[in-house]
Design a protein around this motif. Structure first.
Motif, PDB file in Angstrom:
ATOM      1  N   CYS A 255       0.703  -1.145  -0.007  1.00 42.70           N
ATOM      2  CA  CYS A 255       0.044   0.014   0.090  1.00 42.70           C
ATOM      3  C   CYS A 255       0.918   1.398  -0.045  1.00 42.70           C
ATOM      4  O   CYS A 255       1.629   1.375   0.868  1.00 42.70           O
ATOM      5  CB  CYS A 255      -0.924  -0.016   1.259  1.00 42.70           C
ATOM      6  SG  CYS A 255      -1.776   1.446   1.217  1.00 42.70           S
ATOM      7  N   PRO A 256       0.769   2.203  -0.949  1.00 44.01           N
ATOM      8  CA  PRO A 256       1.543   3.351  -1.119  1.00 44.01           C
ATOM      9  C   PRO A 256       1.354   4.196   0.104  1.00 44.01           C
ATOM     10  O   PRO A 256       1.907   5.314   0.319  1.00 44.01           O
ATOM     11  CB  PRO A 256       1.176   3.994  -2.458  1.00 44.01           C
ATOM     12  CG  PRO A 256      -0.223   3.568  -2.644  1.00 44.01           C
ATOM     13  CD  PRO A 256      -0.219   2.300  -2.130  1.00 44.01           C
ATOM     14  N   HIS A 257      -0.045   4.197   0.946  1.00 40.63           N
ATOM     15  CA  HIS A 257      -0.306   5.117   1.721  1.00 40.63           C
ATOM     16  C   HIS A 257       0.248   4.584   3.497  1.00 40.63           C
ATOM     17  O   HIS A 257       0.741   5.446   3.851  1.00 40.63           O
ATOM     18  CB  HIS A 257      -1.695   5.173   1.834  1.00 40.63           C
ATOM     19  CG  HIS A 257      -2.632   5.577   0.639  1.00 40.63           C
ATOM     20  ND1 HIS A 257      -2.587   6.706   0.238  1.00 40.63           N
ATOM     21  CD2 HIS A 257      -3.105   4.701  -0.231  1.00 40.63           C
ATOM     22  CE1 HIS A 257      -3.103   6.650  -0.830  1.00 40.63           C
ATOM     23  NE2 HIS A 257      -3.500   5.625  -1.392  1.00 40.63           N
ATOM     24  N   CYS A 258       0.215   3.509   3.710  1.00 43.59           N
ATOM     25  CA  CYS A 258       0.458   2.847   4.933  1.00 43.59           C
ATOM     26  C   CYS A 258       1.591   1.842   5.029  1.00 43.59           C
ATOM     27  O   CYS A 258       2.296   1.496   6.025  1.00 43.59           O
ATOM     28  CB  CYS A 258      -0.699   2.334   5.764  1.00 43.59           C
ATOM     29  SG  CYS A 258      -1.242   0.881   4.893  1.00 43.59           S
ATOM     30  N   GLY A 259       2.001   1.241   3.739  1.00 44.61           N
ATOM     31  CA  GLY A 259       3.177   0.208   3.484  1.00 44.61           C
ATOM     32  C   GLY A 259       2.709  -1.217   3.762  1.00 44.61           C
ATOM     33  O   GLY A 259       3.531  -2.072   3.859  1.00 44.61           O
ATOM     34  N   ASN A 260       1.479  -1.299   4.096  1.00 46.49           N
ATOM     35  CA  ASN A 260       0.852  -2.627   4.191  1.00 46.49           C
ATOM     36  C   ASN A 260       1.087  -3.548   3.166  1.00 46.49           C
ATOM     37  O   ASN A 260       0.996  -3.288   1.967  1.00 46.49           O
ATOM     38  CB  ASN A 260      -0.624  -2.490   4.556  1.00 46.49           C
ATOM     39  CG  ASN A 260      -1.345  -3.955   4.959  1.00 46.49           C
ATOM     40  OD1 ASN A 260      -0.595  -4.916   5.530  1.00 46.49           O
ATOM     41  ND2 ASN A 260      -2.464  -4.097   4.460  1.00 46.49           N
ATOM     42  N   GLN A 261       1.402  -4.782   3.337  1.00 48.46           N
ATOM     43  CA  GLN A 261       1.814  -5.575   2.070  1.00 48.46           C
ATOM     44  C   GLN A 261       0.674  -6.276   1.775  1.00 48.46           C
ATOM     45  O   GLN A 261      -0.152  -6.915   2.570  1.00 48.46           O
ATOM     46  CB  GLN A 261       2.882  -7.047   2.679  1.00 48.46           C
ATOM     47  CG  GLN A 261       3.106  -7.946   1.520  1.00 48.46           C
ATOM     48  CD  GLN A 261       4.238  -8.784   1.945  1.00 48.46           C
ATOM     49  OE1 GLN A 261       4.691  -8.892   3.235  1.00 48.46           O
ATOM     50  NE2 GLN A 261       4.490  -9.743   1.398  1.00 48.46           N
ATOM     51  N   LEU A 262       0.264  -6.169   0.427  1.00 47.69           N
ATOM     52  CA  LEU A 262      -0.954  -6.609  -0.113  1.00 47.69           C
ATOM     53  C   LEU A 262      -0.836  -7.921  -1.109  1.00 47.69           C
ATOM     54  O   LEU A 262      -1.883  -8.474  -1.091  1.00 47.69           O
ATOM     55  CB  LEU A 262      -1.457  -5.595  -1.124  1.00 47.69           C
ATOM     56  CG  LEU A 262      -1.614  -4.267  -0.563  1.00 47.69           C
ATOM     57  CD1 LEU A 262      -1.917  -3.153  -1.563  1.00 47.69           C
ATOM     58  CD2 LEU A 262      -2.922  -4.183   0.630  1.00 47.69           C
ATOM     59  N   LYS A 263       0.239  -7.959  -1.468  1.00 45.93           N
ATOM     60  CA  LYS A 263       0.298  -9.616  -2.438  1.00 45.93           C
ATOM     61  C   LYS A 263       1.529 -10.311  -1.543  1.00 45.93           C
ATOM     62  O   LYS A 263       2.254  -9.981  -0.649  1.00 45.93           O
ATOM     63  CB  LYS A 263       1.177  -9.265  -3.609  1.00 45.93           C
ATOM     64  CG  LYS A 263       0.392  -7.945  -4.121  1.00 45.93           C
ATOM     65  CD  LYS A 263      -1.029  -8.848  -4.909  1.00 45.93           C
ATOM     66  CE  LYS A 263      -1.763  -7.518  -5.605  1.00 45.93           C
ATOM     67  NZ  LYS A 263      -2.857  -8.286  -6.553  1.00 45.93           N
ATOM     68  N   GLY A 264       1.595 -11.728  -1.770  1.00 49.79           N
ATOM     69  CA  GLY A 264       2.443 -12.610  -1.120  1.00 49.79           C
ATOM     70  C   GLY A 264       3.915 -12.307  -1.499  1.00 49.79           C
ATOM     71  O   GLY A 264       4.106 -12.203  -2.675  1.00 49.79           O
ATOM     72  N   PHE A 265       4.700 -12.638  -0.789  1.00 52.44           N
ATOM     73  CA  PHE A 265       5.922 -12.284  -1.057  1.00 52.44           C
ATOM     74  C   PHE A 265       6.648 -13.210  -2.314  1.00 52.44           C
ATOM     75  O   PHE A 265       6.455 -14.439  -2.059  1.00 52.44           O
ATOM     76  CB  PHE A 265       6.900 -12.585   0.112  1.00 52.44           C
ATOM     77  CG  PHE A 265       8.554 -12.332  -0.067  1.00 52.44           C
ATOM     78  CD1 PHE A 265       8.913 -11.281   0.060  1.00 52.44           C
ATOM     79  CD2 PHE A 265       9.290 -13.511  -0.147  1.00 52.44           C
ATOM     80  CE1 PHE A 265      10.339 -10.893  -0.344  1.00 52.44           C
ATOM     81  CE2 PHE A 265      10.669 -13.207  -0.206  1.00 52.44           C
ATOM     82  CZ  PHE A 265      11.328 -11.932  -0.434  1.00 52.44           C
ATOM     83  N   GLY A 266       7.210 -12.736  -3.152  1.00 55.81           N
ATOM     84  CA  GLY A 266       7.650 -13.685  -4.392  1.00 55.81           C
ATOM     85  C   GLY A 266       6.286 -13.817  -5.267  1.00 55.81           C
ATOM     86  O   GLY A 266       6.570 -14.483  -6.338  1.00 55.81           O
ATOM     87  N   HIS A 267       5.166 -13.312  -5.137  1.00 55.50           N
ATOM     88  CA  HIS A 267       4.143 -13.892  -5.688  1.00 55.50           C
ATOM     89  C   HIS A 267       3.152 -12.626  -5.886  1.00 55.50           C
ATOM     90  O   HIS A 267       2.184 -12.335  -5.496  1.00 55.50           O
ATOM     91  CB  HIS A 267       3.406 -14.705  -5.020  1.00 55.50           C
ATOM     92  CG  HIS A 267       3.965 -16.118  -4.584  1.00 55.50           C
ATOM     93  ND1 HIS A 267       4.226 -17.114  -5.671  1.00 55.50           N
ATOM     94  CD2 HIS A 267       4.395 -16.304  -3.463  1.00 55.50           C
ATOM     95  CE1 HIS A 267       5.092 -18.028  -5.135  1.00 55.50           C
ATOM     96  NE2 HIS A 267       5.207 -17.852  -3.679  1.00 55.50           N
ATOM     97  N   PRO A 268       3.637 -11.683  -6.972  1.00 57.33           N
ATOM     98  CA  PRO A 268       2.760 -10.426  -7.046  1.00 57.33           C
ATOM     99  C   PRO A 268       1.543 -10.545  -7.603  1.00 57.33           C
ATOM    100  O   PRO A 268       0.818  -9.461  -7.604  1.00 57.33           O
ATOM    101  CB  PRO A 268       3.880  -9.308  -8.010  1.00 57.33           C
ATOM    102  CG  PRO A 268       4.897 -10.553  -8.741  1.00 57.33           C
ATOM    103  CD  PRO A 268       5.045 -11.679  -7.820  1.00 57.33           C
ATOM    104  N   GLY A 269       1.280 -11.672  -8.034  1.00 56.21           N
ATOM    105  CA  GLY A 269       0.110 -11.870  -8.687  1.00 56.21           C
ATOM    106  C   GLY A 269      -1.128 -12.652  -7.757  1.00 56.21           C
ATOM    107  O   GLY A 269      -2.292 -12.435  -8.170  1.00 56.21           O
ATOM    108  N   ILE A 270      -0.648 -12.898  -6.830  1.00 60.39           N
ATOM    109  CA  ILE A 270      -1.609 -13.554  -5.932  1.00 60.39           C
ATOM    110  C   ILE A 270      -1.791 -12.731  -4.669  1.00 60.39           C
ATOM    111  O   ILE A 270      -0.959 -12.108  -4.205  1.00 60.39           O
ATOM    112  CB  ILE A 270      -0.712 -14.850  -5.319  1.00 60.39           C
ATOM    113  CG1 ILE A 270      -0.687 -15.708  -6.527  1.00 60.39           C
ATOM    114  CG2 ILE A 270      -1.696 -15.446  -4.167  1.00 60.39           C
ATOM    115  CD1 ILE A 270       0.367 -17.014  -5.954  1.00 60.39           C
TER     116      ILE A 270
END
Length: 115
Positions: A18-33
């Motif tokens: 998330c560009p606002h809070c930095g929360n991870q939105l996708k699985g590490f190493g899996h940007p499509g999931i």
């Protein structure tokens, strides 16, 4: 556009964080999931279909707060699409098989001329 689970701001569907809070939105190493995240005092396993049928092998089970394979057991696995009407099916068949209709028409004209 998706919504961040932490700050509830609109985020691009392809964003990994998330560009606002930095929360991870996708699985590490899996940007499509997508990365599913539990609320503050809950665990994802409590409502996950894979935990219920005992097919989950996630190491953090049953206390997972994030997971890429999460499937809500209250949601259907397959979303059925409405069946097209008979007229739509016929129209699609005619569009796909114009050459066959033309060939049948030519054969019928040939037979009519031969008689």
């Amino acid at each position: 556009m998706a919504t961040c689970s932490r700050c509830h701001q609109l985020v691009d569907n392809q964003a990994v964080r998330c560009p606002h809070c930095g929360n991870q939105l996708k699985g590490f190493g899996h940007p499509g999931i997508p990365l599913y995240q539990a609320e503050k005092d809950t665990f994802l396993c409590e409502s996950c279909l894979y935990h219920e049928d005992d097919s989950c092998n996630f190491p953090q089970r049953p206390y997972a707060k994030t997971c890429t394979l999460y499937q809500d057991k209250h949601q259907p696995l397959i979303h059925e699409s409405p069946k097209p009407s008979l007229s739509k099916n016929v129209r699609l068949w005619v569009e796909r098989n114009r050459w066959l209709i033309l060939l049948i028409g030519l054969i019928m004209v040939s037979i009519a001329l031969a008689i």
